[in-house]
Scaffold this active site. Sequence first.
Site, PDB file in Angstrom:
ATOM      1  N   HIS A  94     -34.914   8.820  22.051  1.00 54.97           N
ATOM      2  CA  HIS A  94     -34.219   9.896  22.760  1.00 54.97           C
ATOM      3  C   HIS A  94     -33.036  10.436  21.964  1.00 54.97           C
ATOM      4  O   HIS A  94     -32.108  11.010  22.530  1.00 54.97           O
ATOM      5  CB  HIS A  94     -33.771   9.414  24.148  1.00 54.97           C
ATOM      6  N   ASP A 139     -26.915   5.273  22.553  1.00 53.49           N
ATOM      7  CA  ASP A 139     -25.512   4.885  22.392  1.00 53.49           C
ATOM      8  C   ASP A 139     -25.158   4.285  21.026  1.00 53.49           C
ATOM      9  O   ASP A 139     -23.978   4.043  20.750  1.00 53.49           O
ATOM     10  CB  ASP A 139     -25.105   3.908  23.505  1.00 53.49           C
ATOM     11  N   CYS A 152     -17.741  24.882  17.118  1.00 59.14           N
ATOM     12  CA  CYS A 152     -18.233  24.376  15.840  1.00 59.14           C
ATOM     13  C   CYS A 152     -17.158  24.573  14.779  1.00 59.14           C
ATOM     14  O   CYS A 152     -16.602  25.662  14.646  1.00 59.14           O
ATOM     15  CB  CYS A 152     -19.506  25.123  15.440  1.00 59.14           C
TER      16      CYS A 152
HETATM   17 ZN   LIG Z   1     -21.941  26.183  13.812  1.00 56.36          ZN
END
Ligand SMILES: [Zn+2]
Length: 247
Positions: free
Chosen positions: A117, A102, A149
């Site tokens: 992690h 976090d 993206c």
């Molecule tokens: Zn990409």
Amino acid sequence: MTVDAAATLIGSARSAVALTGAGVSAESGIPTFRGEGGLWTKYDPVKVSSIDAFLADPTAYWEVARERGGLAQAARPNAGHEALAALEARGRLHAVVTQNTDGLHQAAGSKRVVELHGSGRTVECLACGAREPRSDVQARLEVEMPPRCRTCGATLLKPTVVFFGQAMPPAAVREAYALAEQADVMVVVGTSLVVYPAADVPLAAVRAGARLIVINAEPTPFDRLAEVVIHGRSGDVLPRIVDLIGG
Ligand SMILES: [Zn+2]
């Protein structure tokens, strides 16, 4: 008094290292995964956060993120995070190794943080490798599902956290073991130490001669190896240790 004993150990340590888990962030409103009310009582982890399920259907992951992600984004460091940052600033803590993703240790001011992690604050495109802040992706989930993206348009955006079925980042694991092996005091906070290989880190420290402190709400399998065991909340216990050690 066990808190006094912990303060004495940390206050006289040459190189103290903390290993933190979900319990430290629970007081910031980040839900824990296991146990009562844990995320995994509501969602099936294999469906939501395994790499195979994610690659087959990224939308399922991001639908949950749209519902739950705002909570994580809004979370702020609590007194436990701030106490660890204060110990580092005063030269009493060498590093924090964390199972949490976090970013709250860094937000509290901790400088040397090893994330076993990964980090949930960043998202990576698995098609082209471009990265962007999680908050940017989170912000457009209402209008773009699954998110695309910004660089190549692929719908394979994945948070840079370790999913089920993925290996932990080798560099972070190496650094965690190196820190554990040169630590003279290891402080385990807010983790029941059931997740391997993260649970091996304090064991490596003990094997190399470190003295172990466990601060956790519930008993852990490592309590019997610890010199000091405090069953309490990190947000209560850690600030008291900082006060006892002083500036
Ligand atoms: Zn990409």
